[in-house]
Write an enzyme that holds these catalytic residues in place. Structure first.
Site, PDB file in Angstrom:
ATOM      1  N   HIS A 130     -13.399  23.874  23.360  1.00  0.00           N
ATOM      2  CA  HIS A 130     -12.782  22.747  24.060  1.00  0.00           C
ATOM      3  C   HIS A 130     -11.453  23.195  24.636  1.00  0.00           C
ATOM      4  O   HIS A 130     -10.749  23.985  24.000  1.00  0.00           O
ATOM      5  CB  HIS A 130     -12.571  21.555  23.102  1.00  0.00           C
ATOM      6  CG  HIS A 130     -12.340  20.289  23.825  1.00  0.00           C
ATOM      7  ND1 HIS A 130     -11.089  19.911  24.265  1.00  0.00           N
ATOM      8  CD2 HIS A 130     -13.207  19.337  24.239  1.00  0.00           C
ATOM      9  CE1 HIS A 130     -11.208  18.770  24.902  1.00  0.00           C
ATOM     10  NE2 HIS A 130     -12.473  18.393  24.910  1.00  0.00           N
ATOM     11  N   ASP A 145     -20.419  17.112  21.645  1.00  0.00           N
ATOM     12  CA  ASP A 145     -21.740  17.241  22.265  1.00  0.00           C
ATOM     13  C   ASP A 145     -22.721  18.041  21.426  1.00  0.00           C
ATOM     14  O   ASP A 145     -23.921  17.992  21.653  1.00  0.00           O
ATOM     15  CB  ASP A 145     -21.614  17.892  23.647  1.00  0.00           C
ATOM     16  CG  ASP A 145     -20.997  16.941  24.642  1.00  0.00           C
ATOM     17  OD1 ASP A 145     -21.308  15.744  24.551  1.00  0.00           O
ATOM     18  OD2 ASP A 145     -20.203  17.382  25.477  1.00  0.00           O
TER      19      ASP A 145
END
Ligand code: CMC
Length: 436
Positions: free
Chosen positions: A314, A371
């Protein structure tokens, strides 16, 4: 609201020095309520004649916002000051949507009124269903969503005056309410089943599941386990500061475009596999790996940079993604309660174990993101992979429109206009075709 205003600290400044000439320029430093101090370089070009370069915004705050705060090192995510874990465990999506949009948790009365407003906006104009017929049955539902959400502007002319706060609010309610209906229609269209109309006696999550999975031939009872998991998924994806799609919505909105067009732009940006499209990409990756014994080969391919480990890493979180922690718990619960034994889950768990201990991933601070787990739950619920990113869009719409609303409420709202470091040809003479 007990939130202190961000302020320019007159005593705090930052000075840039030109090493060649010794010239110095001093800029004010703005202190937020949380997070790093920010050098206000709005007059940088005017004063220095130079631009700053930050193509992927790693060090640039594109706006001021009071909605969401992320501390990537601590793995902290707050919406209007409330911790995401608390919200996911104690609140519900309607309440979180209200919180994002209006700034505070609602009173009972405010909650009921908001819930009613959203519920009574869930139907879409009957003519909108003809748009779906223009698409091939195998169209990706995100392609359909880009089109039909943008098309809402052609149906709701009475809420397009962006200078009117009430019209802005109605558009916000319409978007939050109609996205699940459009998403369910995109799903039904892809499987060749009739559209299912919204039901006002169901909660937001229940209604969405009903519109997706009910058929006219028999009654469909929404499972409370699935409704609860869906509500959590919606909460966990509701907003995430100035990510790519939110920044897209803000940039589109800065030109005074209508909110339906802005959200359609956000959906387009979300679709990419580096962003919301990652949940689909994770499942495709797990299917491609196929069995646990192929994991080492896959990991080697990642290290050789042949492909990325989808659902990992991320830009902001460099410790853990707090949404992933809640999502993993929810994922375990749903799979246990549904009695689902998915071999892909075993591959996922093994991948996770290896990645969390392998120095390649540890050094690069690559942790599972939201996700990584959401796709596994959505698959267990019966959604095809193509629908995963659509579900993300259904939820994120409340974040996008809250950010858009905040931007529109600002006194000075200039169009966003980045500059560039030009690296092309210098001015040259045009040469006629026959002489080239
Ligand atoms: N798999 C393997 N290596 C990776 C990954 C990954 N998923 N992510 C980053 N790296 C490596 C990258 O190769 C680079 O290594 P090196 O220093 O040797 O060149 C280093 O880590 C830094 O990567 P980066 O591309 O500079 O990182 P970024 O901050 O620009 O990218 C990201 C962030 C999320 C796009 C990226 O981590 C990624 O592509 N992840 C996979 C896609 C994904 O799961 N996206 C969902 C994000 S969470 C939900 C959302 O925001 O929508």
């Amino acid at each position: 609201m007990s939130v202190a205003k961000e302020q320019i600290q007159p005593e705090k400044t930052f000075t840039f020095t030109n090493d060649q000439t010794g010239e110095k320029w001093t800029f004010p430093v703005i202190e937020g309520t949380m997070g790093p101090d920010t050098v206000d370089i709005r007059s940088f070009y005017e004063e220095t004649g130079m631009f700053t370069l930050d193509p992927s915004f790693t060090s640039t705050a594109s706006c001021k916002s009071r909605i969401t705060f992320i501390d990537g090192d601590k793995g902290q995510l707050l919406h209007r000051g409330y911790n995401i874990k608390d919200l996911a465990e104690k609140s519900n999506f309607m309440e979180v949507a209200y919180l994002l949009l209006y700034g505070d948790l609602p009173s009972r009365e405010q909650y009921e009124e908001f819930r009613k407003n959203i519920t009574y906006h869930t139907m879409v104009h009957e003519q909108l269903q003809f748009f779906f017929r223009g698409f091939r049955r195998d169209a990706h539902p995100m392609a359909i969503m880009c089109g039909v959400v943008g098309a809402l502007a052609a149906f709701y002319h009475d809420s397009l005056d962006i200078s009117d706060p009430r019209q802005r609010e109605i558009s916000a309610h319409r978007l939050i309410a109609k996205l699940p209906t459009l998403a369910a229609m995109a799903f039904k269209y892809s499987v060749g089943q009739p559209f299912v109309y919204p039901r006002n006696d169901l909660s937001f999550a229940e209604n969405f599941l009903h519109m997706c999975f009910a058929v006219p031939a028999e009654p469909y009872k929404v499972s409370p386990i699935l409704a609860d998991a869906m509500d959590k998924i919606l909460i966990l994806h509701a907003d995430h500061e100035q990510n790519a799609s939110t920044s897209t919505v803000r940039l589109a909105g800065s030109s005074q475009a209508n909110p339906f067009a802005c959200i359609a732009a956000g959906i387009a940006s979300l679709w990419g596999p580096a962003h919301g499209g990652a949940n689909q990409a994770v499942l495709e990756m797990l299917e491609e790996i196929g069995s646990k014994d192929r994991i080492p080969e896959f990991i080697q391919g990642v290290k050789d940079k042949k492909y990325r480990l989808m659902g990992f890493g991320h830009r902001v979180y460099k410790n853990f993604d707090p949404r992933a922690t809640v999502m993993k718990e929810s994922c375990d619960k749903v799979l246990a309660e549904l009695g689902v034994k998915d071999p892909l889950l075993e591959i996922a768990m093994e991948l996770e174990r290896i990645a969390l201990s392998d120095p390649y991933f540890v050094e690069r601070k690559l942790y599972p993101n939201v996700d990584f787990y959401s796709g596994i739950i959505l698959k267990a619920m019966g959604f095809p992979v193509e629908m995963f990113t659509v579900l993300f869009a259904v939820s994120r719409t409340c974040g996008w429109i809250s950010q858009w609303k905040e931007m529109m409420e600002e006194q000075s709202n200039r169009i966003g206009r980045p500059r560039q470091l030009y690296s092309g040809a210098q001015e040259r003479d045009y040469v006629n075709l026959e002489k080239r």
